[in-house]
Each structure stands twice: as structure tokens, then as C-alpha cells.
Design a protein around this motif. Structure first.
Motif, short mmCIF file in Angstrom:
data_model
loop_
_atom_site.label_atom_id
_atom_site.label_comp_id
_atom_site.label_asym_id
_atom_site.label_seq_id
_atom_site.Cartn_x
_atom_site.Cartn_y
_atom_site.Cartn_z
N ILE A 51 71.94 77.33 7.04
CA ILE A 51 70.81 77.84 6.27
C ILE A 51 69.52 77.25 6.82
CG2 ILE A 51 69.73 77.93 3.98
CD1 ILE A 51 72.51 77.66 2.76
N ILE A 52 68.49 78.10 6.99
CA ILE A 52 67.19 77.65 7.48
C ILE A 52 66.13 78.05 6.46
CG2 ILE A 52 65.46 77.82 9.30
CD1 ILE A 52 67.75 78.59 11.21
N VAL A 53 65.32 77.08 6.03
CA VAL A 53 64.17 77.35 5.16
C VAL A 53 62.93 77.12 6.00
CG1 VAL A 53 62.98 76.76 3.03
CG2 VAL A 53 65.48 76.59 3.14
N MET A 54 62.12 78.16 6.24
CA MET A 54 61.06 78.10 7.24
C MET A 54 59.72 78.60 6.69
SD MET A 54 60.78 78.01 10.94
CE MET A 54 62.32 78.71 11.51
N ASP A 55 58.70 77.77 6.81
CA ASP A 55 57.35 78.21 6.49
C ASP A 55 56.82 79.01 7.69
OD1 ASP A 55 54.89 78.56 5.34
OD2 ASP A 55 54.15 76.55 5.83
N ILE A 56 55.99 80.02 7.41
CA ILE A 56 55.45 80.82 8.52
C ILE A 56 54.38 80.04 9.28
CG2 ILE A 56 53.83 82.73 8.96
CD1 ILE A 56 55.53 84.55 7.41
N GLY A 63 56.29 80.34 12.34
CA GLY A 63 57.66 80.44 11.86
C GLY A 63 58.43 81.64 12.37
N LEU A 64 57.77 82.79 12.49
CA LEU A 64 58.48 83.99 12.94
C LEU A 64 58.84 83.91 14.42
CD1 LEU A 64 56.57 86.77 10.98
CD2 LEU A 64 58.78 85.73 10.45
N ASN A 65 57.93 83.40 15.23
CA ASN A 65 58.27 83.21 16.66
C ASN A 65 59.36 82.15 16.83
OD1 ASN A 65 56.58 85.10 17.94
ND2 ASN A 65 54.81 83.76 17.72
N THR A 66 59.29 81.13 15.99
CA THR A 66 60.35 80.10 16.00
C THR A 66 61.70 80.72 15.66
OG1 THR A 66 58.77 78.37 15.36
CG2 THR A 66 61.11 77.93 14.98
N LEU A 67 61.71 81.52 14.61
CA LEU A 67 62.96 82.17 14.19
C LEU A 67 63.48 83.11 15.27
CD1 LEU A 67 65.12 82.68 12.11
CD2 LEU A 67 63.61 84.34 11.00
N GLN A 68 62.56 83.78 15.95
CA GLN A 68 62.97 84.68 17.03
C GLN A 68 63.73 83.92 18.12
OE1 GLN A 68 59.71 87.02 18.45
NE2 GLN A 68 61.03 88.54 19.41
N GLU A 69 63.26 82.70 18.42
CA GLU A 69 63.95 81.86 19.41
C GLU A 69 65.31 81.41 18.88
OE1 GLU A 69 63.13 80.86 22.63
OE2 GLU A 69 61.74 82.54 22.35
N VAL A 79 68.50 82.76 6.37
CA VAL A 79 67.12 82.29 6.51
C VAL A 79 66.28 82.67 5.30
CG1 VAL A 79 65.02 82.38 7.91
CG2 VAL A 79 67.26 82.47 9.03
N VAL A 80 65.49 81.69 4.84
CA VAL A 80 64.47 81.93 3.81
C VAL A 80 63.11 81.66 4.45
CG1 VAL A 80 63.53 81.24 1.57
CG2 VAL A 80 65.99 81.19 1.96
N ARG A 96 63.10 92.49 10.40
CA ARG A 96 63.67 92.75 11.73
C ARG A 96 64.48 91.53 12.21
NH1 ARG A 96 61.76 91.60 16.65
NH2 ARG A 96 59.69 91.10 15.86
N LEU A 97 64.06 90.34 11.80
CA LEU A 97 64.76 89.11 12.20
C LEU A 97 65.87 88.74 11.21
CD1 LEU A 97 61.67 87.02 13.37
CD2 LEU A 97 63.48 87.93 14.83
N ARG A 98 66.24 89.68 10.34
CA ARG A 98 67.36 89.52 9.41
C ARG A 98 67.19 88.31 8.48
NH1 ARG A 98 69.12 90.08 14.24
NH2 ARG A 98 70.21 88.12 14.41
N VAL A 99 65.99 88.23 7.88
CA VAL A 99 65.71 87.17 6.91
C VAL A 99 66.25 87.58 5.54
CG1 VAL A 99 63.83 86.07 5.62
CG2 VAL A 99 63.68 86.28 8.10
N GLN A 100 66.97 86.66 4.89
CA GLN A 100 67.57 86.98 3.59
C GLN A 100 66.53 87.03 2.47
OE1 GLN A 100 69.21 85.35 5.91
NE2 GLN A 100 71.09 86.56 5.97
N GLU A 101 65.56 86.11 2.50
CA GLU A 101 64.55 86.06 1.44
C GLU A 101 63.17 85.78 2.05
OE1 GLU A 101 64.83 86.71 -1.70
OE2 GLU A 101 67.02 86.80 -1.88
N TYR A 102 62.14 86.42 1.48
CA TYR A 102 60.75 86.22 1.89
C TYR A 102 59.99 85.82 0.62
CZ TYR A 102 56.28 87.14 4.25
OH TYR A 102 55.03 87.03 4.82
N LEU A 103 59.66 84.53 0.49
CA LEU A 103 59.08 84.02 -0.75
C LEU A 103 57.61 83.67 -0.56
CD1 LEU A 103 61.93 81.58 -1.87
CD2 LEU A 103 61.59 83.95 -2.54
N LEU A 104 56.81 84.03 -1.54
CA LEU A 104 55.39 83.71 -1.51
C LEU A 104 55.14 82.36 -2.19
CD1 LEU A 104 53.75 87.15 -2.38
CD2 LEU A 104 53.96 86.07 -0.13
N LYS A 105 54.30 81.56 -1.56
CA LYS A 105 53.91 80.28 -2.15
C LYS A 105 52.83 80.52 -3.22
CE LYS A 105 54.67 77.27 1.86
NZ LYS A 105 53.99 76.33 2.77
#
Length: 258
Positions: A51-56, A63-69, A79-80, A96-105
Motif C-alpha cells: 500500500i502506498i499513501v502519496m501526496d501529489i 507524486g504522479l510522476n513518482t507513481l508513474q516510476e 495507492v491512495v 490512468r495510474l490505477r489509483v484506488q482513492e483520490y482524497l482531498l486535503k
């Protein structure tokens, strides 16, 4: 064993996320944290989180470029994504990067906890399905054989540095599966089992040698004397020094009563 990676460059937010994650995990599970994209890729390669919890908005690489790698070598990690902005482009890329959740702070603790619990369930289900595919029809018999083999290896090597990964590799099982069937067959976690053996050996050394506590810690396979002390107190309800003193007093009393 479940491995979680949290990537967040705001220290208070990082501690908040880690505290909730840690409350939901078992003793054998692991949590790693970092504050930049490059660190995240390095840790993901090294520890292969489930499981990865990632701030953009993080340093060095967003965060999105990191996740792409990371997706290049961890295509199935859950991934959250956390973001302060409800930007359509970010959300579209996350899908597109198959993220399970996209949460707003700011994320409410109750919301994050519920989502994290759901991800743990998803990961556990996926691991069980993968394990079932790996095993032949005689699964229960194989499990017992694997665990007996692992227990013998542990008894022979517990005085050395011995990780869950070391033992699971010896038994030809992946660490997550090994952790679960070990607890099921033996009744305690891998860590508790090894620590019990080490503390039993520590008691023998305290009774039969004059070694200082830090040396006994090393002789028993502990790499951190303070951790050895905590585990000893947890199991024996006294410090190593108090245990040695008690043993000497008991021996003296038994000698005088003869």
C-alpha cells in the motif's frame, strides 16, 4: 506481512497519517515514510510496499510522476493519492495510474481510517488468492511441513540476526504468506516466537555468565540493547539486571538451606 509506504513532505501531516496506519497494522507489518519523490522510488524498490499513501505536491518529483516510476516495477500496489486541489487533470492521471482513492486535503481521520481498512482487506484478499494459486491440493500438509522446516531453522539460527525474510526464503515461501501461516500453525507471530527463544537463552546467560547486558543482547541475536531490554521486561516482568540479582539470591538461599 503488509508493507506500507507513506510519502508526504509536511511533517505534521506525515505523522498524522503514520499514526493512523500504525494503529491498523499487525506487529509483523512495516511502515516506511519519506518526504520526496526520489526517496519514494528508492524505498519502493527496496521494500516493495503493498500500500502506498502519496501526496501529489512533494519535493524533487511530484507524486504522479513518482507513481508513474513506481508502477513500472509495482503494478499491483494499492495507492491512495492526497491532494490539496480538486484538479481534473490530476484526477484523470491518477485514474490512468490505477489509483484506488483520490482524497482531498484536509482528510478527516475517520475517512482515512475507513479507506485504509478497506485497502488492507483488498490486499489481504489478493495475497490469499495468490497463495492459493501457488499451493498444490495438499495445502494443509504442506503448510505444516513448511512451518516445521522453518522452526528448525529458527532454533538453529535465532542467536544471529534473523529476519522474517531470511526464514521465509529458507522455507521457499513469500514473506506475507509465511507470516500468516506461521501465526496460524504456531499460535504466535514470528517476531514473538523468535523473541521468546532469545529471552530464554538470555536467562541462561544471565544465570551462568557475568556478561554485561549489552553483550548478552548481542549473543542472543538482538541488534539493539534497548530493544532487548524492553522485550526482556515484557516477557520476564523485570530487567536483566534484576533477573540476575534474583537468581543469585535464590541460589544463595538454596545453598544455605542444604
Amino acid at each position: 506481512m503488509t508493507v506500507v509506504l507513506i510519502v508526504e513532505d509536511e511533517l505534521l501531516e506525515l505523522e498524522f497519517l503514520k499514526s493512523i496506519v500504525s494503529e491498523e497494522l499487525l506487529a509483523d507489518d512495516q511502515v516506511f515514510t519519506c518526504q520526496s519523490g526520489i526517496q519514494a522510488v528508492k524505498l519502493a524498490k527496496q521494500h516493495r510496499p503493498d500500500i502506498i499513501v502519496m501526496d501529489i505536491h512533494i519535493a524533487e518529483m511530484d507524486g504522479l510522476n513518482t507513481l508513474q516510476e513506481i508502477r513500472k516495477f509495482l503494478p499491483r500496489a494499492a495507492v491512495v493519492i492526497l491532494s490539496a486541489y480538486s484538479d481534473f487533470f490530476y484526477a484523470q492521471t491518477a485514474i490512468r495510474l490505477r489509483v484506488q482513492e483520490y482524497l482531498l486535503k484536509p482528510v478527516k481521520p475517520s475517512v482515512f481510517r475507513q479507506i485504509f481498512q478497506e485497502l488492507l482487506t483488498t490486499v489481504a484478499t489478493g495475497q490469499e488468492q495468490a497463495d492459493e494459486e501457488m499451493m498444490d491440493p495438499d495445502t494443509e500438509s504442506n503448510q505444516r511441513d513448511f512451518i516445521e522446516k522453518a522452526r528448525k531453522y529458527i532454533h538453529d539460527n535465532f542467536r544471529q540476526k534473523l529476519t522474517l525474510q531470511d526464514v521465509s526464503s529458507y522455507a521457499f515461501l513469500n514473506p506475507q504468506y509465511f507470516s500468516r501461516i506461521f501465526r496460524k500453525e504456531v499460535g504466535v507471530s514470528y517476531t514473538d516466537y523468535v523473541n521468546k527463544l532469545r529471552i530464554e537463552y538470555a536467562c541462561k546467560l544471565l544465570e551462568t555468565t557475568s556478561y554485561p547486558a549489552y553483550r548478552i543482547s548481542s549473543e542472543c541475536g538482538f541488534t539493539d540493547p534497548s530493544y532487548f531490554n524492553r522485550v526482556f521486561v515484557q516477557q520476564m516482568n523485570m530487567t536483566p539486571k534484576a533477573y540476575r540479582r534474583k537468581h543469585l539470591c535464590d541460589s544463595a538461599d538454596n545453598g544455605s538451606n542444604r
